[in-house]
Write a protein that holds these residues in place. Structure first.
Motif, PDB file in Angstrom:
ATOM      1  N   TYR A  97       0.838  -1.200   0.000  1.00 14.85           N
ATOM      2  CA  TYR A  97       0.000   0.000   0.000  1.00 14.85           C
ATOM      3  C   TYR A  97       0.870   1.245   0.000  1.00 14.85           C
ATOM      4  N   GLU A  98       0.295   2.344  -0.456  1.00 11.23           N
ATOM      5  CA  GLU A  98       0.961   3.638  -0.424  1.00 11.23           C
ATOM      6  C   GLU A  98       0.536   4.336   0.863  1.00 11.23           C
ATOM      7  N   ILE A  99       1.473   4.972   1.546  1.00 14.65           N
ATOM      8  CA  ILE A  99       1.236   5.467   2.895  1.00 14.65           C
ATOM      9  C   ILE A  99       0.040   6.407   2.971  1.00 14.65           C
ATOM     10  N   SER A 100      -0.228   7.167   1.905  1.00 14.70           N
ATOM     11  CA  SER A 100      -1.341   8.118   1.945  1.00 14.70           C
ATOM     12  C   SER A 100      -2.696   7.418   1.932  1.00 14.70           C
ATOM     13  N   GLN A 101      -2.730   6.126   1.611  1.00 14.34           N
ATOM     14  CA  GLN A 101      -3.998   5.386   1.665  1.00 14.34           C
ATOM     15  C   GLN A 101      -4.520   5.290   3.093  1.00 14.34           C
ATOM     16  N   LEU A 102      -3.626   5.374   4.073  1.00 10.94           N
ATOM     17  CA  LEU A 102      -4.046   5.289   5.467  1.00 10.94           C
ATOM     18  C   LEU A 102      -4.893   6.490   5.870  1.00 10.94           C
ATOM     19  N   SER A 103      -4.650   7.636   5.246  1.00  6.79           N
ATOM     20  CA  SER A 103      -5.375   8.862   5.595  1.00  6.79           C
ATOM     21  C   SER A 103      -6.268   9.330   4.456  1.00  6.79           C
ATOM     22  N   ASP A 104      -6.703   8.409   3.628  1.00  6.33           N
ATOM     23  CA  ASP A 104      -7.575   8.746   2.506  1.00  6.33           C
ATOM     24  C   ASP A 104      -8.856   9.396   3.026  1.00  6.33           C
ATOM     25  N   VAL A 163      17.558  14.682  -8.354  1.00  3.41           N
ATOM     26  CA  VAL A 163      17.803  13.243  -8.242  1.00  3.41           C
ATOM     27  C   VAL A 163      16.627  12.555  -7.560  1.00  3.41           C
ATOM     28  N   LEU A 164      16.101  13.178  -6.508  1.00  7.71           N
ATOM     29  CA  LEU A 164      14.946  12.613  -5.806  1.00  7.71           C
ATOM     30  C   LEU A 164      13.738  12.504  -6.736  1.00  7.71           C
ATOM     31  N   MET A 165      13.549  13.504  -7.583  1.00  9.98           N
ATOM     32  CA  MET A 165      12.428  13.471  -8.518  1.00  9.98           C
ATOM     33  C   MET A 165      12.621  12.383  -9.579  1.00  9.98           C
ATOM     34  N   GLU A 166      13.853  12.160  -9.988  1.00  7.64           N
ATOM     35  CA  GLU A 166      14.120  11.075 -10.942  1.00  7.64           C
ATOM     36  C   GLU A 166      13.753   9.730 -10.321  1.00  7.64           C
ATOM     37  N   HIS A 167      14.138   9.517  -9.074  1.00  2.00           N
ATOM     38  CA  HIS A 167      13.780   8.281  -8.377  1.00  2.00           C
ATOM     39  C   HIS A 167      12.261   8.178  -8.219  1.00  2.00           C
ATOM     40  N   SER A 168      11.624   9.300  -7.947  1.00  2.42           N
ATOM     41  CA  SER A 168      10.174   9.320  -7.760  1.00  2.42           C
ATOM     42  C   SER A 168       9.462   8.909  -9.040  1.00  2.42           C
ATOM     43  N   ARG A 169       9.876   9.464 -10.159  1.00  2.92           N
ATOM     44  CA  ARG A 169       9.241   9.136 -11.444  1.00  2.92           C
ATOM     45  C   ARG A 169       9.494   7.672 -11.824  1.00  2.92           C
ATOM     46  N   ASN A 170      10.709   7.199 -11.584  1.00  8.36           N
ATOM     47  CA  ASN A 170      11.028   5.808 -11.899  1.00  8.36           C
ATOM     48  C   ASN A 170      10.237   4.842 -11.021  1.00  8.36           C
ATOM     49  N   LEU A 198       0.237   7.569  -7.737  1.00  5.16           N
ATOM     50  CA  LEU A 198       1.497   7.444  -8.452  1.00  5.16           C
ATOM     51  C   LEU A 198       1.688   8.576  -9.455  1.00  5.16           C
ATOM     52  N   GLU A 199       0.603   9.089  -9.994  1.00  5.09           N
ATOM     53  CA  GLU A 199       0.705  10.200 -10.931  1.00  5.09           C
ATOM     54  C   GLU A 199       1.316  11.417 -10.254  1.00  5.09           C
ATOM     55  N   THR A 200       1.034  11.592  -8.967  1.00  4.39           N
ATOM     56  CA  THR A 200       1.603  12.739  -8.243  1.00  4.39           C
ATOM     57  C   THR A 200       3.119  12.597  -8.070  1.00  4.39           C
ATOM     58  N   TYR A 201       3.630  11.383  -8.181  1.00  2.78           N
ATOM     59  CA  TYR A 201       5.072  11.171  -8.071  1.00  2.78           C
ATOM     60  C   TYR A 201       5.828  11.838  -9.215  1.00  2.78           C
ATOM     61  N   ASN A 202       5.129  12.156 -10.293  1.00  2.00           N
ATOM     62  CA  ASN A 202       5.774  12.744 -11.466  1.00  2.00           C
ATOM     63  C   ASN A 202       5.931  14.260 -11.364  1.00  2.00           C
ATOM     64  N   HIS A 203       5.371  14.850 -10.329  1.00  2.00           N
ATOM     65  CA  HIS A 203       5.361  16.308 -10.221  1.00  2.00           C
ATOM     66  C   HIS A 203       6.150  16.765  -8.993  1.00  2.00           C
ATOM     67  N   ASP A 204       7.049  17.671  -9.219  1.00  2.39           N
ATOM     68  CA  ASP A 204       7.850  18.236  -8.138  1.00  2.39           C
ATOM     69  C   ASP A 204       6.953  19.124  -7.274  1.00  2.39           C
ATOM     70  N   PRO A 205       6.769  18.791  -5.993  1.00  2.22           N
ATOM     71  CA  PRO A 205       5.908  19.619  -5.128  1.00  2.22           C
ATOM     72  C   PRO A 205       6.441  21.030  -4.939  1.00  2.22           C
ATOM     73  N   CYS A 206       7.716  21.246  -5.259  1.00  2.00           N
ATOM     74  CA  CYS A 206       8.299  22.585  -5.133  1.00  2.00           C
ATOM     75  C   CYS A 206       8.045  23.439  -6.367  1.00  2.00           C
ATOM     76  N   ASP A 207       7.479  22.843  -7.392  1.00  2.00           N
ATOM     77  CA  ASP A 207       7.249  23.564  -8.639  1.00  2.00           C
ATOM     78  C   ASP A 207       5.916  24.288  -8.562  1.00  2.00           C
ATOM     79  N   ASN A 208       5.950  25.587  -8.374  1.00  2.00           N
ATOM     80  CA  ASN A 208       4.718  26.363  -8.247  1.00  2.00           C
ATOM     81  C   ASN A 208       3.906  26.369  -9.533  1.00  2.00           C
TER      82      ASN A 208
END
Length: 231
Positions: A97-104, A163-170, A198-208
């Motif tokens: 499971y993805e951790i955010s499923q716990l607080s859905d 680098v973190l975003m590359e790992h996130s997308r992969n 998983l789609e949110t993994y493709n977007h940098d949260p720092c990107d306004n």
């Protein structure tokens, strides 16, 4: 951990593998979640079963895992290393499971998740909804690490964030392509919702600009609705 030494002020030094003498096991490689999952799953990933029919018998054969160039590239390891992972026998059933499923916040989906987990574990009593608690945000006791926090969105951390975003997308791509809908040995609750996460993994949260785009879409929808009402 208050006993931990100060990490390098230049977070670029945290890029790559975890070295106790350099970064005290704090490194970007720990964000390769898909690789950690692949290690744990062992032979639960990649195997296929073929069934042969003859006049009097029916036999099934489990074929060895198929390793593709695409998967090797996403995991960032050599094919022989992945083959070693796949040879590991894993006999226990697996629930991922993805951790955010716990607080859905979707009550129906959250209840389905808890029910799927209850049945998987064979627990008789129903699980209560997990409370939302962030122990690191506030507190009455002094936090010895408070002065050592960083803002990952600062420009000085751009290299490590890339680098973190590359790992996130992969990670998102590997789970979607090789696990989410292609593995019956792993239990995943609400797969459609997991795919949304998983789609949110493709977007940098720092990107306004991402938020700007979403706001623009919202305004467009509101404008269309207003025009319909006026007509």
């Amino acid at each position: 951990n208050g006993s931990r030494k100060h990490l390098p002020s230049n977070t670029t030094k945290l890029i790559g593998p975890c070295l106790v003498d350099v970064n005290e096991h704090v490194c970007t490689d720990h964000a390769r979640f898909h690789l950690q999952i692949a290690k744990v799953l062992g032979n639960h990933v990649g195997t296929t079963t073929t069934t042969h029919f003859t006049a009097n018998t029916t036999t099934s054969t489990i074929l060895p895992p198929i390793i593709t160039d695409r998967e090797v590239k996403l995991l960032g390891i050599e094919a022989n290393v992945l083959s070693t992972y796949r040879k590991q026998k894993v006999y226990n059933p697996l629930f991922l499971y993805e951790i955010s499923q716990l607080s859905d916040s979707n009550d129906t989906r959250n209840e389905n998740f808890r029910e799927d987990l209850r049945q998987f574990l064979g627990v008789q009593d129903k699980f209560l909804k997990a409370p939302r608690i962030n122990v690191g945000s506030k507190g009455t006791s002094p936090n010895p690490n408070r002065n050592r926090r960083i803002n990952i969105c600062d420009a000085s951390h751009q290299n490590v964030r890339a680098v973190l975003m590359e790992h996130s997308r992969n990670t998102a791509a590997w789970i979607r392509e090789f696990l989410l809908y292609n593995n019956n040995d792993v239990m995943i609750s609400s797969k459609e919702y997991v795919e949304e996460i998983l789609e949110t993994y493709n977007h940098d949260p720092c990107d306004n600009s991402n938020q700007t785009k979403e706001n623009g879409k919202a305004r467009t929808v509101e404008e269309k609705e207003r025009l319909k009402e006026e007509q």
